[in-house]
Design an enzyme around this catalytic site. Structure first.
Site, short mmCIF file in Angstrom:
data_model
loop_
_atom_site.label_atom_id
_atom_site.label_comp_id
_atom_site.label_asym_id
_atom_site.label_seq_id
_atom_site.Cartn_x
_atom_site.Cartn_y
_atom_site.Cartn_z
N ARG A 170 0.84 -1.20 0.00
CA ARG A 170 0.00 0.00 0.00
C ARG A 170 0.88 1.27 0.00
NH1 ARG A 170 -4.81 2.32 -1.27
NH2 ARG A 170 -5.49 3.80 0.32
N GLN A 219 7.64 4.73 10.05
CA GLN A 219 7.99 4.21 11.37
C GLN A 219 6.75 3.85 12.20
OE1 GLN A 219 9.78 6.75 14.46
NE2 GLN A 219 11.53 5.37 14.38
N GLU A 268 -14.57 -19.97 28.11
CA GLU A 268 -13.70 -20.90 28.86
C GLU A 268 -12.97 -20.20 30.00
OE1 GLU A 268 -11.81 -24.03 26.63
OE2 GLU A 268 -13.05 -23.57 24.89
#
Ligand SMILES: Cc1cc2nc3c(=O)[nH]c(=O)nc-3n(C[C@H](O)[C@H](O)[C@H](O)COP(=O)(O)OP(=O)(O)OC[C@H]3O[C@@H](n4cnc5c(N)ncnc54)[C@H](O)[C@@H]3O)c2cc1C
Length: 385
Positions: free
Chosen positions: A268, A279, A363
């Site tokens: 891109r 950065q 869970e």
């Protein structure tokens, strides 16, 4: 970016990656379009030896060790969360409990169907007033002549609407509850008094949760799994191994999200330069890579502890908290790096972002895992004192 694996496991991962890319990825794309599970999925997994792979060969399983099983979960999770559930339905929660605690008659009745994918089970612990505090459950099983009469309601049960039978936890001694007063039962669909009263869509693609109601539902003595009063222990040990499976699914999803993010950054262009040159983007990718590597190191170390026969209760909780929160951060960064593309249905980042949210709740929530870890620290401190 692997934590070190033996040459055999490295080879196995490469073969799995090929299978997932060639066979499962096209199915995942179709699932995104149709929101249904393609009928060829189960035969495909069965024919390639993935169903029941963790169960012992004498029970019809593949007899595969925990590390290669978890590696399989990881690779399947790179394509779609549902594929890891298909593994779980045939080797995980309920089949594992049956393999360990079932009588030969119970194993013969249920395991072959689970292993060849012709029947499906659900695990029913949670109730409207007993989620994290599962021992507060109200579903009651009373002893009657030759069996048990069950009354109560379970909710948020994955796949409960389609299950052929349920591993149900119910109170058999209200005085004792978690200390020997909860029993596990195997209840078949169609048993009079057992009804699926509601199904609910979730944030996750495909997965539906069911509400199950038991009204004077009578099951025979042979429906008890394990010993009367031993159900809470069955549920807890099942959840401990489930937490390691969830951790591996988080690693697989994070791995794929990072890979998609790197690929997008490399292609891109904005303001005349690739995103990979920025950065701000590099740091997001680096943070995800660091956390993913740390998660793998934690989980693979814990899996090796299991294989060595060591108790990993607290370590399994650490894996689940760290991995489920790690994949949340990786998914969030992946959406940011993809911009609008990360939020549209036609690209998988959006689906991963939704699917992985469940891992911090199901869970055992992150808070409950932290509570268990802290309790273990205090127990350790007591033995030192
Ligand atoms: C997609 C999905 C699939 C599921 N599948 C199943 C299934 O197949 N079978 C099954 O039995 N259940 C299933 N569940 C239920 C799941 O296990 C519960 O939702 C989970 O345990 C939390 O319970 P709860 O929703 O009642 O939340 P609650 O227990 O009400 O908790 C709400 C919040 O309070 C926090 N909390 C609770 N107690 C404490 C405490 N002591 N200290 C600090 N914080 C606390 C929790 O961490 C959470 O953040 C599923 C849930 C989902 C979302």
């Amino acid at each position: 970016m692997d934590v070190e694996l033996s040459p055999e496991l490295t080879e196995m991962r490469a073969a799995l990656r090929k299978f997932v890319t060639r066979e499962l990825e096209p199915l995942a794309r179709r699932m995104d379009e149709t929101n249904t599970v393609p009928p060829e999925l189960v035969p495909l997994l069965r024919d390639n030896g993935y169903l029941g792979m963790r169960l012992d060969p004498e029970l019809g399983g593949g007899g595969i060790g925990l590390v290669p099983y978890c590696l399989t979960i990881e690779e399947f999770a790179r394509a779609h969360r549902y594929f890891t559930l298909a593994l779980d339905y045939s080797s995980g929660l309920t089949p594992a409990a049956l393999a360990k605690h079932g009588t030969p008659a119970q194993q013969a009745a249920y395991l072959p169907g689970l292993v060849n994918g012709t029947i499906q089970a659900s695990f029913a612990l949670t109730e409207p007033d007993a989620g994290s505090d599962s021992a507060a459950m109200r579903t009651r099983a009373e002893k009657i002549d030759g069996g048990w009469k069950i009354n109560g309601r379970k909710h948020y049960i994955s796949g409960g609407g389609d299950a052929d039978f349920i591993l149900l936890l119910a109170v058999t001694d209200p005085e004792k509850r978690a200390r020997g007063g909860i029993t596990a039962f195997l209840v078949d669909r169609g048993t009079p008094g057992f009804t699926v009263t509601r199904e609910e869509e979730t944030i996750s693609s495909i997965i539906k949760l069911a509400e199950l109601t038991f009204e004077d539902c009578i099951v025979p003595d042979t429906a008890v799994l394990g010993r009367v009063g031993g159900g809470f222990a069955v549920a807890m040990e099942t959840l401990t191994s489930g937490r390691l499976g969830v951790s591996c699914a988080c690693i697989g999803a994070a791995d794929r999200l990072l890979e998609m993010s790197v690929d997008h950054a490399r292609t891109r262009t904005t303001f005349g330069e690739k995103l990979s040159e920025r950065q701000a983007i590099q740091w997001m990718l680096a943070d995800s890579a660091i956390e993913l590597r740390a998660a793998r190191a934690l989980v693979y170390d814990t899996l090796r502890q299991v294989e060595a026969g060591n108790d990993v209760g607290s370590a399994a909780s650490m894996c689940k908290v760290y991995c489920s929160e790690m994949v949340g951060r990786v998914a969030d960064r992946a959406v940011q790096i993809h911009g609008g593309m990360g939020l549209v249905r036609s690209y998988p980042v959006e689906r991963f972002y939704r699917d992985i949210r469940h891992y911090r709740v199901g869970e055992g929530t992150s808070e409950i895992q932290r509570m268990l870890i802290a309790r273990a620290l205090f127990r350790e401190a007591e033995t030192r004192a």
